[in-house]
Design an enzyme around this catalytic site. Structure first.
Site, PDB file in Angstrom:
ATOM      1  N   ARG A  26       0.826  -1.207   0.000  1.00 22.13           N
ATOM      2  CA  ARG A  26       0.000   0.000   0.000  1.00 22.13           C
ATOM      3  C   ARG A  26       0.861   1.258   0.000  1.00 22.13           C
ATOM      4  O   ARG A  26       0.929   1.983  -0.986  1.00 22.13           O
ATOM      5  CB  ARG A  26      -0.946  -0.013   1.221  1.00 22.13           C
ATOM      6  CG  ARG A  26      -2.087   1.000   1.135  1.00 22.13           C
ATOM      7  CD  ARG A  26      -1.740   2.395   1.606  1.00 22.13           C
ATOM      8  NE  ARG A  26      -1.257   2.427   2.976  1.00 22.13           N
ATOM      9  CZ  ARG A  26      -0.748   3.527   3.543  1.00 22.13           C
ATOM     10  NH1 ARG A  26      -0.652   4.664   2.864  1.00 22.13           N
ATOM     11  NH2 ARG A  26      -0.301   3.504   4.788  1.00 22.13           N
ATOM     12  N   ASP A  27       1.569   1.512   1.063  1.00 20.02           N
ATOM     13  CA  ASP A  27       2.349   2.737   1.190  1.00 20.02           C
ATOM     14  C   ASP A  27       3.531   2.753   0.229  1.00 20.02           C
ATOM     15  O   ASP A  27       3.946   3.813  -0.238  1.00 20.02           O
ATOM     16  CB  ASP A  27       2.841   2.880   2.637  1.00 20.02           C
ATOM     17  CG  ASP A  27       3.396   4.261   2.932  1.00 20.02           C
ATOM     18  OD1 ASP A  27       3.118   5.195   2.161  1.00 20.02           O
ATOM     19  OD2 ASP A  27       4.105   4.403   3.936  1.00 20.02           O
ATOM     20  N   HIS A 228       6.516   4.552  12.602  1.00 16.15           N
ATOM     21  CA  HIS A 228       6.592   4.497  11.138  1.00 16.15           C
ATOM     22  C   HIS A 228       7.627   5.538  10.699  1.00 16.15           C
ATOM     23  O   HIS A 228       7.322   6.727  10.617  1.00 16.15           O
ATOM     24  CB  HIS A 228       5.212   4.816  10.558  1.00 16.15           C
ATOM     25  CG  HIS A 228       5.118   4.693   9.073  1.00 16.15           C
ATOM     26  ND1 HIS A 228       4.243   3.835   8.448  1.00 16.15           N
ATOM     27  CD2 HIS A 228       5.775   5.328   8.066  1.00 16.15           C
ATOM     28  CE1 HIS A 228       4.361   3.943   7.140  1.00 16.15           C
ATOM     29  NE2 HIS A 228       5.296   4.857   6.887  1.00 16.15           N
ATOM     30  N   HIS A 230      10.653   7.137   8.118  1.00 13.68           N
ATOM     31  CA  HIS A 230      11.248   7.256   6.794  1.00 13.68           C
ATOM     32  C   HIS A 230      12.736   7.548   6.976  1.00 13.68           C
ATOM     33  O   HIS A 230      13.153   8.101   7.992  1.00 13.68           O
ATOM     34  CB  HIS A 230      10.568   8.363   5.999  1.00 13.68           C
ATOM     35  CG  HIS A 230       9.191   7.996   5.520  1.00 13.68           C
ATOM     36  ND1 HIS A 230       8.764   8.188   4.231  1.00 13.68           N
ATOM     37  CD2 HIS A 230       8.141   7.427   6.162  1.00 13.68           C
ATOM     38  CE1 HIS A 230       7.519   7.764   4.095  1.00 13.68           C
ATOM     39  NE2 HIS A 230       7.113   7.302   5.265  1.00 13.68           N
ATOM     40  N   CYS A 261       5.719   9.544   0.004  1.00  9.10           N
ATOM     41  CA  CYS A 261       4.399  10.123   0.241  1.00  9.10           C
ATOM     42  C   CYS A 261       4.072  11.038  -0.922  1.00  9.10           C
ATOM     43  O   CYS A 261       4.797  12.010  -1.165  1.00  9.10           O
ATOM     44  CB  CYS A 261       4.364  10.914   1.549  1.00  9.10           C
ATOM     45  SG  CYS A 261       2.764  11.703   1.837  1.00  9.10           S
ATOM     46  N   ASN A 270      10.347   4.519   2.811  1.00  8.56           N
ATOM     47  CA  ASN A 270      10.142   3.991   4.151  1.00  8.56           C
ATOM     48  C   ASN A 270      11.364   3.218   4.624  1.00  8.56           C
ATOM     49  O   ASN A 270      12.224   2.813   3.826  1.00  8.56           O
ATOM     50  CB  ASN A 270       8.949   3.025   4.141  1.00  8.56           C
ATOM     51  CG  ASN A 270       7.630   3.708   3.909  1.00  8.56           C
ATOM     52  OD1 ASN A 270       7.134   4.418   4.765  1.00  8.56           O
ATOM     53  ND2 ASN A 270       7.046   3.484   2.739  1.00  8.56           N
TER      54      ASN A 270
END
Length: 340
Positions: A26-27, A228, A230, A261, A270
């Site tokens: 997803r991300d 989470h 980065h 993003c 990420n």
């Protein structure tokens, strides 16, 4: 077989086991320029599960105009839904397949396909809330209220993502007390878990510790928190270690370091799942993940994206195992999943 693995030297004050919340499908893929075929996405999810990931965030039920890379959610989720609930090796948890929903319409779509875990995505800053959701922070929380309530009524688990917890490209450093305030409001809505996002990768270990401490002082249990990170400035692993020392046991990561993003151009990839697992295994922390299979999976996906993986661990291990027989019989032997 990979001929190089980390020496295991446990450190005091760290958890015995960490749950890796895999966000690559997803991300990771939402930030790709090209549209990845749904069949490739489904195989990616299957391979991640086969590598031992127990929580794999599959997609987002967002309007295709916002994120066209995820416009195939209605096709993708049914293709992998049979994996949910599968038991792994002895002691492993069952497979979880959460999905992101932006609003009530997205929730309806997800629940109709059988999704049992959903996530909402908020912001600690006004600038990013307007860029990402076209709403103020207050308006976004008001939009999430019925989503969370309906999800809970349907028996679904709810995760709350909070972006810009450490820095914002428009507003600069984000005050800890502001983040704490929005976290408390998300929990009051009914979120079971909060994921604290360092969306542009500017956090440092001291900042991480300060935020987690402030959240505890505000009555937020560490057991309900995930992190989470980065890796914009190479701090993701250091920040993760700071969170582990504080008692956090759920860490978001993306296979091969995919992602960024689309609404914050300064956000880079990420934290790579392989880099995280290398560190955790070296610390003697159990993850249930087969690093060999995971690395092969990220190499496979990188080939389909037409570029090498940014993960240092993937690059190092792939170069050492290129001639390994297991490299051709590991993640490819997924016939047991393909009929799910």
């Amino acid at each position: 077989m990979i001929d190089e693995l980390p020496m295991v030297l446990p450190a005091e004050g760290l958890p015995a086991r960490v749950r890796v919340h895999e966000v690559g499908p997803r991300d990771g893929l939402q930030n790709e320029q090209a549209i990845v075929p749904v069949e490739v996405k489904a195989e990616f999810v299957r391979r991640l599960v086969d590598a031992g990931l127990r929580t794999v965030e599959v997609t987002s039920f967002v309007h295709p105009r916002w994120v066209p890379q995820l416009a195939d959610a209605e096709r993708l989720f049914p293709a992998v839904a049979g994996l949910a609930g599968l038991a792994g090796h002895e002691g492993d948890a069952a497979v979880r397949l959460p999905v992101l929903v932006p609003n009530e319409r997205g929730l309806e779509r997800a629940l109709a396909l059988g999704a049992r875990e959903i996530a909402v995505f908020g912001s600690a800053t006004e600038s990013f809330a307007k860029a990402n959701l076209n709403r103020t922070v207050d308006e976004a929380l008001a939009m999430f209220a019925p989503v969370v309530a309906r999800a809970k009524e349907a028996g679904a688990g709810v995760r709350g993502y909070l972006s810009m917890c450490f820095g914002d490209p428009w507003e600069g450093p984000v005050p800890v007390e502001r983040v704490v305030g929005v976290c408390r409001r998300l929990l009051d809505l009914g979120c079971d878990e909060l994921s604290l996002g360092d969306t542009i990768g500017v956090a440092t270990p001291g900042h991480v510790t300060a935020l987690l401490t402030a959240l505890n002082e505000a009555g937020v249990s560490t057991e309900r928190l995930a992190v989470h990170f980065h890796d914009t400035y190479g701090q993701a692993l250091a920040n993760t270690l700071a969170a582990l020392r504080h008692g956090v046991t759920t860490v978001d990561a993306s296979a091969g370091g995919l992602g960024g993003c689309p609404y914050a151009r300064s956000a880079t990839g990420n934290l790579a799942t392989e880099d995280l697992v290398w560190m955790l295994h070296g610390l003697g922390i159990d993850t249930g993940i087969d690093l060999d299979r995971l690395t092969a999976t990220s190499v496979w996906m990188a080939e389909r994206l037409g570029r090498p993986s940014p993960s240092r661990t993937v690059r190092a291990l792939a170069s050492r195992s290129a001639d390994s027989p297991r490299n051709t019989t590991g993640p490819d032997s997924l016939d047991s999943h393909k009929e799910q």
